[in-house]
Motif scaffolding. Sequence first.
Motif, PDB file in Angstrom:
ATOM      1  N   LYS A 206      19.886 -49.212 -26.997  1.00 19.97           N
ATOM      2  CA  LYS A 206      18.914 -48.353 -27.659  1.00 19.97           C
ATOM      3  C   LYS A 206      19.058 -46.919 -27.166  1.00 19.97           C
ATOM      4  CE  LYS A 206      15.094 -49.215 -24.389  1.00 19.97           C
ATOM      5  NZ  LYS A 206      13.693 -49.653 -24.266  1.00 19.97           N
ATOM      6  N   ALA A 207      18.645 -45.976 -28.006  1.00 18.99           N
ATOM      7  CA  ALA A 207      18.866 -44.560 -27.726  1.00 18.99           C
ATOM      8  C   ALA A 207      17.605 -43.806 -27.323  1.00 18.99           C
ATOM      9  CB  ALA A 207      19.469 -43.880 -28.966  1.00 18.99           C
ATOM     10  N   GLU A 208      16.440 -44.332 -27.645  1.00 15.71           N
ATOM     11  CA  GLU A 208      15.219 -43.529 -27.540  1.00 15.71           C
ATOM     12  C   GLU A 208      14.805 -43.160 -26.124  1.00 15.71           C
ATOM     13  OE1 GLU A 208      13.858 -47.855 -28.413  1.00 15.71           O
ATOM     14  OE2 GLU A 208      15.427 -46.466 -29.074  1.00 15.71           O
ATOM     15  N   ASP A 209      15.353 -43.806 -25.109  1.00 15.59           N
ATOM     16  CA  ASP A 209      15.000 -43.470 -23.729  1.00 15.59           C
ATOM     17  C   ASP A 209      16.187 -42.886 -22.960  1.00 15.59           C
ATOM     18  OD1 ASP A 209      16.518 -45.754 -23.606  1.00 15.59           O
ATOM     19  OD2 ASP A 209      15.251 -46.774 -22.127  1.00 15.59           O
ATOM     20  N   LYS A 210      17.178 -42.365 -23.676  1.00 14.12           N
ATOM     21  CA  LYS A 210      18.397 -41.877 -23.047  1.00 14.12           C
ATOM     22  C   LYS A 210      18.467 -40.352 -23.032  1.00 14.12           C
ATOM     23  CE  LYS A 210      20.059 -46.069 -22.485  1.00 14.12           C
ATOM     24  NZ  LYS A 210      18.987 -46.840 -23.118  1.00 14.12           N
ATOM     25  N   ILE A 211      19.329 -39.852 -22.141  1.00 11.81           N
ATOM     26  CA  ILE A 211      19.675 -38.430 -22.048  1.00 11.81           C
ATOM     27  C   ILE A 211      21.183 -38.337 -22.196  1.00 11.81           C
ATOM     28  CG2 ILE A 211      19.727 -36.370 -20.566  1.00 11.81           C
ATOM     29  CD1 ILE A 211      17.278 -37.551 -19.092  1.00 11.81           C
ATOM     30  N   LEU A 212      21.659 -37.383 -22.985  1.00  7.98           N
ATOM     31  CA  LEU A 212      23.091 -37.140 -23.105  1.00  7.98           C
ATOM     32  C   LEU A 212      23.423 -35.865 -22.340  1.00  7.98           C
ATOM     33  CD1 LEU A 212      25.433 -38.594 -24.543  1.00  7.98           C
ATOM     34  CD2 LEU A 212      25.291 -36.857 -26.334  1.00  7.98           C
ATOM     35  N   TYR A 213      24.357 -35.988 -21.408  1.00  9.70           N
ATOM     36  CA  TYR A 213      24.778 -34.849 -20.576  1.00  9.70           C
ATOM     37  C   TYR A 213      26.209 -34.505 -20.952  1.00  9.70           C
ATOM     38  CZ  TYR A 213      25.893 -32.138 -16.351  1.00  9.70           C
ATOM     39  OH  TYR A 213      26.284 -31.151 -15.483  1.00  9.70           O
ATOM     40  N   THR A 214      26.489 -33.222 -21.173  1.00  9.13           N
ATOM     41  CA  THR A 214      27.834 -32.808 -21.540  1.00  9.13           C
ATOM     42  C   THR A 214      28.246 -31.580 -20.748  1.00  9.13           C
ATOM     43  OG1 THR A 214      29.267 -32.073 -23.358  1.00  9.13           O
ATOM     44  CG2 THR A 214      26.962 -31.434 -23.470  1.00  9.13           C
ATOM     45  N   THR A 215      29.546 -31.448 -20.537  1.00  9.74           N
ATOM     46  CA  THR A 215      30.057 -30.256 -19.846  1.00  9.74           C
ATOM     47  C   THR A 215      30.344 -29.127 -20.829  1.00  9.74           C
ATOM     48  OG1 THR A 215      32.340 -31.057 -20.032  1.00  9.74           O
ATOM     49  CG2 THR A 215      31.119 -31.665 -18.052  1.00  9.74           C
ATOM     50  N   GLY A 216      30.268 -29.418 -22.132  1.00  7.09           N
ATOM     51  CA  GLY A 216      30.654 -28.429 -23.140  1.00  7.09           C
ATOM     52  C   GLY A 216      29.484 -27.642 -23.688  1.00  7.09           C
ATOM     53  N   ARG A 217      29.804 -26.749 -24.625  1.00  8.11           N
ATOM     54  CA  ARG A 217      28.804 -25.898 -25.250  1.00  8.11           C
ATOM     55  C   ARG A 217      27.852 -26.714 -26.120  1.00  8.11           C
ATOM     56  NH1 ARG A 217      33.685 -23.818 -26.107  1.00  8.11           N
ATOM     57  NH2 ARG A 217      33.665 -24.321 -28.322  1.00  8.11           N
ATOM     58  N   LEU A 218      26.623 -26.218 -26.247  1.00  9.92           N
ATOM     59  CA  LEU A 218      25.614 -26.869 -27.072  1.00  9.92           C
ATOM     60  C   LEU A 218      25.659 -26.255 -28.468  1.00  9.92           C
ATOM     61  CD1 LEU A 218      22.789 -27.078 -24.400  1.00  9.92           C
ATOM     62  CD2 LEU A 218      24.297 -28.919 -25.181  1.00  9.92           C
ATOM     63  N   THR A 219      26.655 -26.678 -29.243  1.00 11.53           N
ATOM     64  CA  THR A 219      26.870 -26.168 -30.586  1.00 11.53           C
ATOM     65  C   THR A 219      26.095 -27.002 -31.603  1.00 11.53           C
ATOM     66  OG1 THR A 219      28.777 -27.599 -30.944  1.00 11.53           O
ATOM     67  CG2 THR A 219      29.196 -25.449 -29.920  1.00 11.53           C
ATOM     68  N   SER A 220      26.116 -26.543 -32.856  1.00 10.65           N
ATOM     69  CA  SER A 220      25.460 -27.299 -33.935  1.00 10.65           C
ATOM     70  C   SER A 220      26.030 -28.710 -34.023  1.00 10.65           C
ATOM     71  CB  SER A 220      25.651 -26.567 -35.261  1.00 10.65           C
ATOM     72  OG  SER A 220      27.032 -26.365 -35.545  1.00 10.65           O
ATOM     73  N   GLU A 221      27.344 -28.842 -33.873  1.00  5.44           N
ATOM     74  CA  GLU A 221      27.985 -30.154 -33.960  1.00  5.44           C
ATOM     75  C   GLU A 221      27.451 -31.099 -32.898  1.00  5.44           C
ATOM     76  OE1 GLU A 221      32.415 -32.166 -33.447  1.00  5.44           O
ATOM     77  OE2 GLU A 221      31.922 -30.232 -32.556  1.00  5.44           O
ATOM     78  N   MET A 222      27.336 -30.610 -31.646  1.00  5.20           N
ATOM     79  CA  MET A 222      26.854 -31.464 -30.564  1.00  5.20           C
ATOM     80  C   MET A 222      25.404 -31.870 -30.789  1.00  5.20           C
ATOM     81  SD  MET A 222      29.207 -32.182 -28.402  1.00  5.20           S
ATOM     82  CE  MET A 222      28.258 -32.688 -26.978  1.00  5.20           C
ATOM     83  N   VAL A 223      24.597 -30.932 -31.255  1.00 10.14           N
ATOM     84  CA  VAL A 223      23.187 -31.230 -31.516  1.00 10.14           C
ATOM     85  C   VAL A 223      23.062 -32.242 -32.645  1.00 10.14           C
ATOM     86  CG1 VAL A 223      21.032 -30.246 -32.381  1.00 10.14           C
ATOM     87  CG2 VAL A 223      22.318 -29.052 -30.605  1.00 10.14           C
ATOM     88  N   ILE A 224      23.836 -32.068 -33.721  1.00  8.22           N
ATOM     89  CA  ILE A 224      23.777 -32.990 -34.859  1.00  8.22           C
ATOM     90  C   ILE A 224      24.197 -34.396 -34.435  1.00  8.22           C
ATOM     91  CG2 ILE A 224      24.847 -33.561 -37.073  1.00  8.22           C
ATOM     92  CD1 ILE A 224      24.955 -30.510 -37.613  1.00  8.22           C
ATOM     93  N   LYS A 225      25.305 -34.506 -33.698  1.00 13.98           N
ATOM     94  CA  LYS A 225      25.759 -35.819 -33.254  1.00 13.98           C
ATOM     95  C   LYS A 225      24.695 -36.509 -32.389  1.00 13.98           C
ATOM     96  CE  LYS A 225      30.815 -35.271 -33.269  1.00 13.98           C
ATOM     97  NZ  LYS A 225      31.220 -36.510 -33.943  1.00 13.98           N
TER      98      LYS A 225
END
Length: 296
Positions: A206-225
């Motif tokens: 399930k996704a509702e209690d998760k956090i996604l951490y990334t080393t990259g930029r917070l672009t529209s693509e990353m937010v949409i995904k």
Amino acid sequence: MQLAKASTTEDFIIAPDPSAPRLTRAVEGVDQNGEISRISVVEERPLTIFLNSQEIVTAMTIGDYPDYLALGFLLNQGMLKSDDQITGVDYDDELETVVVRTASQTTYEDKLRKKTRTSGCAVGTVFGDMMEGLEGVTLPATPVRTSWLYELASRINRTPSLYLEAGAIHGTVLCHEARPLVYMEDVGRHNAVDKIAGWMLTEGVKAEDKILYTTGRLTSEMVIKTAMMGIPALASRSGFTAWGVEIAREVGLTLIGRMRGRRFVCLSGEDRLIRDADPASVAEEDGKHRRKSAVS
């Protein structure tokens, strides 16, 4: 506040393996002093993804977890639904192809004709309308504790990885509270996210209690995904794009960037932050653990 001091992967479900064969190659060159220098560089190889009999895309990737990458890519493109019956995922290492098979035949010719180049470092491609599927998406207002963010940043930055071994790569980590669960790397941050999406689909996570951490930029693509995956919080060491922030605010995504030592900036979802850690108690990053985006 006590943060993790030593690098460890024992709590990860999937962690990077910098020593894995075929992911890096030793290359000899000459340094600034004219002396022979031998370093590890990241491998790139093509992976062609099929959905049933339809060829969808050829992605440049480091080659690990091709099944998760294919499933996650198709899921994040809206070509595969979470309730589709998947009858097989077949990977051919020699042909460098992966075929995802479903019980019902699928056709995406119109969607394939319309492509949008993304800002991904490995030149990602989004098929169809980038905003398609976001209509009506409202993410759960899951609280995020700042103590979790500091702990995650500290642990992830100290985890042995391909980035620390060879550079030229992005990392994305699926987390639950202060625990990093699945850490994927690839030459494009979009590939790393897709691998996580594929793993979540395969394992029914399930996704509702998760956090996604990334080393990259917070672009529209990353937010949409992230929003399409149903994950309510996205954090990064790097900065933001204006459209990424706008979309995050529209769908209710907690968006946190520029996480460097004790510092961070929240541009969406401030009301969901629980400030339970004093920033003054958090040590600044050790220089040897800083990544390229951590330099002011």
